[in-house]
Design a protein around this motif. Structure first.
Motif, PDB file in Angstrom:
ATOM      1  N   ASN A  92       0.855  -1.183   0.000  1.00  8.85           N
ATOM      2  CA  ASN A  92       0.000   0.000   0.000  1.00  8.85           C
ATOM      3  C   ASN A  92       0.894   1.236   0.000  1.00  8.85           C
ATOM      4  N   VAL A  93       0.867   1.978  -1.086  1.00  4.45           N
ATOM      5  CA  VAL A  93       1.698   3.171  -1.238  1.00  4.45           C
ATOM      6  C   VAL A  93       0.781   4.373  -1.394  1.00  4.45           C
ATOM      7  N   GLY A  94       0.714   5.188  -0.360  1.00  6.09           N
ATOM      8  CA  GLY A  94      -0.091   6.400  -0.429  1.00  6.09           C
ATOM      9  C   GLY A  94      -1.567   6.150  -0.644  1.00  6.09           C
ATOM     10  N   GLY A  95      -2.089   5.016  -0.153  1.00  8.27           N
ATOM     11  CA  GLY A  95      -3.500   4.682  -0.322  1.00  8.27           C
ATOM     12  C   GLY A  95      -3.800   3.846  -1.553  1.00  8.27           C
ATOM     13  N   HIS A  96      -2.836   3.610  -2.419  1.00  4.45           N
ATOM     14  CA  HIS A  96      -3.006   2.776  -3.610  1.00  4.45           C
ATOM     15  C   HIS A  96      -2.392   1.408  -3.322  1.00  4.45           C
ATOM     16  N   ARG A  97      -3.220   0.377  -3.433  1.00  2.66           N
ATOM     17  CA  ARG A  97      -2.764  -0.983  -3.128  1.00  2.66           C
ATOM     18  C   ARG A  97      -2.249  -1.646  -4.399  1.00  2.66           C
ATOM     19  N   HIS A  98      -1.045  -2.217  -4.274  1.00  2.67           N
ATOM     20  CA  HIS A  98      -0.406  -2.942  -5.379  1.00  2.67           C
ATOM     21  C   HIS A  98      -0.148  -4.368  -4.901  1.00  2.67           C
ATOM     22  N   GLU A  99      -0.347  -5.309  -5.802  1.00  2.00           N
ATOM     23  CA  GLU A  99      -0.171  -6.717  -5.468  1.00  2.00           C
ATOM     24  C   GLU A  99       0.781  -7.341  -6.480  1.00  2.00           C
ATOM     25  N   THR A 100       1.782  -8.039  -5.973  1.00  2.00           N
ATOM     26  CA  THR A 100       2.766  -8.677  -6.837  1.00  2.00           C
ATOM     27  C   THR A 100       3.321  -9.900  -6.121  1.00  2.00           C
ATOM     28  N   TYR A 101       4.202 -10.597  -6.816  1.00  2.00           N
ATOM     29  CA  TYR A 101       4.831 -11.777  -6.241  1.00  2.00           C
ATOM     30  C   TYR A 101       6.145 -11.398  -5.544  1.00  2.00           C
ATOM     31  N   ALA A 102       6.491 -12.181  -4.564  1.00  2.00           N
ATOM     32  CA  ALA A 102       7.750 -11.945  -3.850  1.00  2.00           C
ATOM     33  C   ALA A 102       8.951 -12.165  -4.763  1.00  2.00           C
ATOM     34  N   HIS A 130       4.912   8.668  -2.764  1.00  3.57           N
ATOM     35  CA  HIS A 130       4.142   9.094  -3.938  1.00  3.57           C
ATOM     36  C   HIS A 130       3.654   7.862  -4.709  1.00  3.57           C
ATOM     37  N   PRO A 131       2.340   7.711  -4.884  1.00  2.44           N
ATOM     38  CA  PRO A 131       1.845   6.496  -5.558  1.00  2.44           C
ATOM     39  C   PRO A 131       2.110   6.490  -7.056  1.00  2.44           C
ATOM     40  N   GLY A 132       2.162   7.691  -7.690  1.00  2.00           N
ATOM     41  CA  GLY A 132       2.374   7.717  -9.132  1.00  2.00           C
ATOM     42  C   GLY A 132       3.748   7.223  -9.538  1.00  2.00           C
ATOM     43  N   VAL A 133       4.768   7.593  -8.768  1.00  2.00           N
ATOM     44  CA  VAL A 133       6.123   7.144  -9.082  1.00  2.00           C
ATOM     45  C   VAL A 133       6.281   5.664  -8.781  1.00  2.00           C
ATOM     46  N   PHE A 134       5.578   5.186  -7.736  1.00  3.22           N
ATOM     47  CA  PHE A 134       5.736   3.780  -7.378  1.00  3.22           C
ATOM     48  C   PHE A 134       5.201   2.859  -8.472  1.00  3.22           C
ATOM     49  N   GLY A 135       4.214   3.325  -9.238  1.00  2.00           N
ATOM     50  CA  GLY A 135       3.744   2.504 -10.349  1.00  2.00           C
ATOM     51  C   GLY A 135       4.850   2.235 -11.358  1.00  2.00           C
ATOM     52  N   GLN A 136       5.674   3.258 -11.651  1.00  2.00           N
ATOM     53  CA  GLN A 136       6.799   3.063 -12.558  1.00  2.00           C
ATOM     54  C   GLN A 136       7.899   2.220 -11.906  1.00  2.00           C
ATOM     55  N   VAL A 137       8.059   2.359 -10.586  1.00  2.00           N
ATOM     56  CA  VAL A 137       9.069   1.559  -9.880  1.00  2.00           C
ATOM     57  C   VAL A 137       8.703   0.083  -9.908  1.00  2.00           C
ATOM     58  N   LEU A 138       7.444  -0.229  -9.633  1.00  2.00           N
ATOM     59  CA  LEU A 138       7.007  -1.623  -9.662  1.00  2.00           C
ATOM     60  C   LEU A 138       7.051  -2.190 -11.081  1.00  2.00           C
ATOM     61  N   ASN A 139       6.751  -1.359 -12.066  1.00  2.00           N
ATOM     62  CA  ASN A 139       6.855  -1.808 -13.454  1.00  2.00           C
ATOM     63  C   ASN A 139       8.306  -2.098 -13.831  1.00  2.00           C
ATOM     64  N   TYR A 140       9.252  -1.387 -13.197  1.00  2.00           N
ATOM     65  CA  TYR A 140      10.675  -1.653 -13.425  1.00  2.00           C
ATOM     66  C   TYR A 140      11.053  -3.033 -12.904  1.00  2.00           C
ATOM     67  N   TYR A 141      10.486  -3.429 -11.770  1.00  2.00           N
ATOM     68  CA  TYR A 141      10.730  -4.777 -11.257  1.00  2.00           C
ATOM     69  C   TYR A 141      10.118  -5.839 -12.168  1.00  2.00           C
ATOM     70  N   ARG A 142       9.003  -5.525 -12.767  1.00  2.00           N
ATOM     71  CA  ARG A 142       8.315  -6.525 -13.598  1.00  2.00           C
ATOM     72  C   ARG A 142       8.949  -6.680 -14.969  1.00  2.00           C
ATOM     73  N   THR A 143       9.285  -5.552 -15.615  1.00  2.00           N
ATOM     74  CA  THR A 143       9.752  -5.584 -17.002  1.00  2.00           C
ATOM     75  C   THR A 143      11.241  -5.299 -17.158  1.00  2.00           C
ATOM     76  N   GLY A 144      11.878  -4.736 -16.126  1.00  2.00           N
ATOM     77  CA  GLY A 144      13.282  -4.378 -16.244  1.00  2.00           C
ATOM     78  C   GLY A 144      13.519  -3.076 -16.977  1.00  2.00           C
ATOM     79  N   LYS A 145      12.473  -2.269 -17.196  1.00  2.00           N
ATOM     80  CA  LYS A 145      12.591  -0.992 -17.891  1.00  2.00           C
ATOM     81  C   LYS A 145      11.987   0.100 -17.021  1.00  2.00           C
ATOM     82  N   LEU A 146      12.778   1.143 -16.780  1.00  2.00           N
ATOM     83  CA  LEU A 146      12.357   2.251 -15.934  1.00  2.00           C
ATOM     84  C   LEU A 146      12.042   3.445 -16.820  1.00  2.00           C
ATOM     85  N   HIS A 147      10.821   3.945 -16.740  1.00  3.70           N
ATOM     86  CA  HIS A 147      10.371   5.080 -17.542  1.00  3.70           C
ATOM     87  C   HIS A 147      10.078   6.264 -16.631  1.00  3.70           C
ATOM     88  N   TYR A 148      10.204   7.449 -17.219  1.00  2.00           N
ATOM     89  CA  TYR A 148      10.003   8.703 -16.494  1.00  2.00           C
ATOM     90  C   TYR A 148       8.541   9.114 -16.599  1.00  2.00           C
TER      91      TYR A 148
END
Length: 519
Positions: free
Chosen positions: A8-18, A51-69
């Motif tokens: 839970n980042v700033g009220g936005h819940r994200h679910e992923t695998y360990a 900040h929940p908006g930046v964390f979406g890109q951070v979590l996507n970096y873990y998933r895809t290996g690509k970090l976008h601005y």
């Protein structure tokens, strides 16, 4: 490793695998364990107040290996969030580099404007005084409580003569200094005009009793009033220079400053001129005129008083690479076209050939590439004119290419300066989270110490704890009743049981008064 994790980042819940979070080791998300303070065992999730908006890109970096601005986030915020999660902004994909570089350029521009802006001072007088002591190298003495009169007078006098926007008196002194600079430059220019010059009178003695006077029309000298104006102006310049040198924060830094160096040389040139011209009879006039020419460089002192000139100087500093590139291409083109036009004029019979050497061709090439075109040297052959046409076209392209970069840098500095003037000077201070937590801890310690300090309050607190324990034991011994609908398989009605509050269940003051009466 296939366990799912809720973040839970700033009220936005994200679910992923360990296993997804283990892809990038040595980061904050790769070290998540239930023993952390961020873990909530009731909700079975990790909470981060970020900040929940930046964390979406951070979590996507873990998933895809690509970090976008992200386009809706400011550059410093994005870098701060990446630093919190243990990532580096250099891992950003090439498609987002331009946005990241633009954010860094904006930060550098704001840092330059912070050094320029004297009005942007701290609202807290203690912080302001601390900055002044650090500037003058008295930080240790300030911490130890050693504060002398010199430590009070020196910063005030320095701000009075070097920071024009620091106070009303500083603006007045700056106005006087600018007035003397303008008068000195105008006097320097006007004394070369023929209307303000007088012929030189010479005398020659033939015998001991006869002296012949004559007027030399070819030789003139400035009017005597200009010398008096120079004396008055240089008295002020000398006084200002001595005061600024005495009260400067660092003597070495004062001498390293280019503007101070110009001021020192211009002031010394006046005294050298006075010594050579008025004491020595056969003073070399060329040397005297050259030394007086140095005084015109005092115009650069106006950059301290006008922010537009400061913006122009910082624009040239920011565009130094582009300017060096421009000069390099110009020199390259000048040398090439000067050699080509020299040999092109020799291909045909040309009695009016003006390109007698390649150094003469350099003068023609630089005038042509910069589109000046004096016309004193022109090619006369067909091949030479073709070379001249190519030289003019290449000069326009060479000069035009770096100009947009310089213009964009100037527009960036100017727009930020205009925005700063319209923004309020005082802004609301936001306390950091660490300071709030420290205040809460201190408040809790004070509340914990109050019952101990007062025996009566301590006894009231003990009685309240005993009654609270008795109520909890009664609730444990008598379980909640099950409704008939629950026994029949229906939906049970929720039975709300609130934990008794000691302050509402019993009145502690009544218990203490009853105990006192019984005793």
């Amino acid at each position: 490793m296939d366990e799912r994790i809720v973040i839970n980042v700033g009220g936005h819940r994200h679910e992923t695998y360990a296993a997804t979070l283990k892809k990038i080791p040595a980061t904050r998300l790769s070290r998540l364990t239930p023993s952390l303070a961020n873990f909530d065992p009731l909700l079975n999730e990790y909470f981060f107040d970020r900040h929940p908006g930046v964390f979406g890109q951070v979590l996507n970096y873990y998933r895809t290996g690509k970090l976008h601005y992200p386009t809706d986030v400011c550059g410093p915020l994005f870098e701060e969030e990446l630093q919190y999660w243990g990532l580096d902004a250099s891992d950003t994909e090439p498609c987002c580099w331009m946005q990241l570089l633009h954010a860094k350029d904006t930060q550098e521009t704001l840092a330059v404007l912070d050094r320029m802006d004297v009005d942007n001072r701290e609202d807290d007088p203690q912080v302001r005084e601390m900055d002044v002591m650090k500037k003058f190298g008295w930080e240790e003495d300030f911490y130890q409580g050693k504060k002398t009169k010199w430590m009070k007078i020196k910063p005030r006098m320095w701000a009075l003569f070097d920071e024009p926007y620091s106070s009303k008196w500083a603006k007045i002194i700056a106005g006087v200094s600018v007035a003397f600079i303008v008068v000195s430059i105008v006097s320097f220019c006007l004394k070369t005009h023929q209307s303000f010059r007088i012929p030189v009178i010479w005398h020659k003695s033939l015998n001991n009793s006869q002296i012949h006077f004559g007027v030399v029309r070819n030789a003139t000298e400035p009017h005597a009033a200009f010398a008096n104006i120079e004396y008055v102006c240089n008295i002020w310049f000398t006084f200002e220079l001595i005061i600024r040198f005495i009260f400067c924060p660092s003597y070495l830094g004062f001498l390293k400053s280019p503007i101070n160096g110009i001021d020192v040389v211009a002031t010394l040139s006046f005294y050298i001129d006075a010594i050579l011209f008025r004491i020595m009879d056969n003073a070399p006039k060329d040397v005297v005129e050259f030394l007086s020419m140095i005084r015109i460089f005092r115009l650069f002192k106006l950059t301290q008083h006008h922010r537009g000139l400061q913006i122009l100087i910082h624009t040239f500093r920011a565009s130094a690479k582009e300017l060096i590139l421009l000069v390099f291409f110009l020199i390259l083109g000048i040398v090439i076209f000067a050699a080509l036009v020299y040999y092109a004029e020799k291909t045909e019979a040309n009695p009016d050939n003006q390109f007698l050497s390649i150094p003469l061709g350099l003068w023609w090439a630089i005038c042509t590439m910069t589109t000046v075109g004096y016309g004193d040297m022109t090619p006369h052959t067909a091949f030479g004119r073709l070379i001249g046409s190519l030289c003019a076209v290449m000069g326009v392209l060479t000069i035009a290419l770096p100009v947009p970069v310089i213009v964009s840098n100037f527009a960036m500095f100017y727009s930020h300066t205009q925005a700063r003037e319209k923004l309020p000077k005082k802004r609301r201070r936001v306390l950091p989270a660490e300071q709030i937590r420290l205040q809460v801890r201190r408040h809790a310690q004070v509340l914990d110490m109050q019952p101990i300090c007062n025996p009566r309050n301590r006894r009231n607190a003990l009685l309240a704890e005993d009654t609270e324990k008795e109520e909890e034991e009664k609730l444990i011994q008598s379980p909640p009743k099950i409704e008939e609908t629950q026994l029949n398989g229906g939906t049970p009605k929720p039975v709300h049981r609130s934990r008794p509050n000691s302050s509402r269940a019993i009145n502690v003051s009544e218990i203490t008064t009853s105990i006192e009466t019984t005793t």
